[in-house]
Design a protein around this motif. Structure first.
Motif, PDB file in Angstrom:
ATOM      1  N   UNK A 180      44.169  54.438  43.862  1.00  0.00           N
ATOM      2  CA  UNK A 180      43.336  53.711  44.826  1.00  0.00           C
ATOM      3  C   UNK A 180      42.615  52.557  44.147  1.00  0.00           C
ATOM      4  N   UNK A 181      42.116  52.776  42.945  1.00  0.00           N
ATOM      5  CA  UNK A 181      41.430  51.717  42.193  1.00  0.00           C
ATOM      6  C   UNK A 181      42.401  50.589  41.870  1.00  0.00           C
ATOM      7  N   UNK A 182      43.609  50.936  41.429  1.00  0.00           N
ATOM      8  CA  UNK A 182      44.601  49.919  41.097  1.00  0.00           C
ATOM      9  C   UNK A 182      45.011  49.117  42.331  1.00  0.00           C
ATOM     10  N   UNK A 183      45.141  49.789  43.454  1.00  0.00           N
ATOM     11  CA  UNK A 183      45.526  49.103  44.686  1.00  0.00           C
ATOM     12  C   UNK A 183      44.437  48.115  45.106  1.00  0.00           C
ATOM     13  N   UNK A 184      43.167  48.535  44.998  1.00  0.00           N
ATOM     14  CA  UNK A 184      42.066  47.624  45.329  1.00  0.00           C
ATOM     15  C   UNK A 184      42.041  46.442  44.362  1.00  0.00           C
ATOM     16  N   UNK A 185      42.294  46.706  43.081  1.00  0.00           N
ATOM     17  CA  UNK A 185      42.273  45.640  42.077  1.00  0.00           C
ATOM     18  C   UNK A 185      43.367  44.609  42.343  1.00  0.00           C
ATOM     19  N   UNK A 186      44.532  45.048  42.805  1.00  0.00           N
ATOM     20  CA  UNK A 186      45.627  44.129  43.119  1.00  0.00           C
ATOM     21  C   UNK A 186      45.263  43.195  44.271  1.00  0.00           C
ATOM     22  N   UNK A 187      44.430  43.676  45.184  1.00  0.00           N
ATOM     23  CA  UNK A 187      44.057  42.884  46.346  1.00  0.00           C
ATOM     24  C   UNK A 187      42.880  41.959  46.058  1.00  0.00           C
TER      25      UNK A 187
END
Length: 110
Positions: A11-18
């Motif tokens: 979830x953290x990585x997905x938010x960081x990508x956005x």
């Protein structure tokens, strides 16, 4: 418990990508470590293994490779001014990269 951590990390990585706006990070917050400080940290991480044996590799030709090189190690061997051959190599490398991005250049374009 491990699956929860994996899901949280995903979830953290997905938010960081956005994310597109990042805060300014001062790069001078920490002083870069000196050689002695770096060597002490390496010795601690090696947990008793000999530093000289783990950090350096000798070739059959008598050349010693290090896992870490510092500017002071290369000052004597680096050219003081760029050589023409190096500049030509950089131009060719740049043209090749551009050509690949464009899907290849026509033969008459050099």
């Amino acid at each position: 418990m491990s699956e929860e951590k994996d899901l949280d990390l995903q979830a953290i990585l997905k938010r960081a990508e956005q994310e597109s706006v990042f805060p300014d990070v001062p790069l001078d917050e920490f002083a870069p470590p000196g050689y002695d400080e770096w060597k002490e940290a390496c010795i601690a991480l090696l947990k008793g293994a000999p530093f000289e044996k783990k950090m350096y590799t000798d070739t059959y030709e008598g050349i010693t490779f290090s896992l870490m090189y510092f500017r002071r190690d290369t000052e004597e061997i680096l050219p003081k001014i760029p050589s023409p051959a190096w500049m030509i190599f950089c131009v060719v490398l740049r043209q090749t990269a551009i050509s690949r991005r464009l899907g290849g250049l026509p033969r008459h374009v050099t």
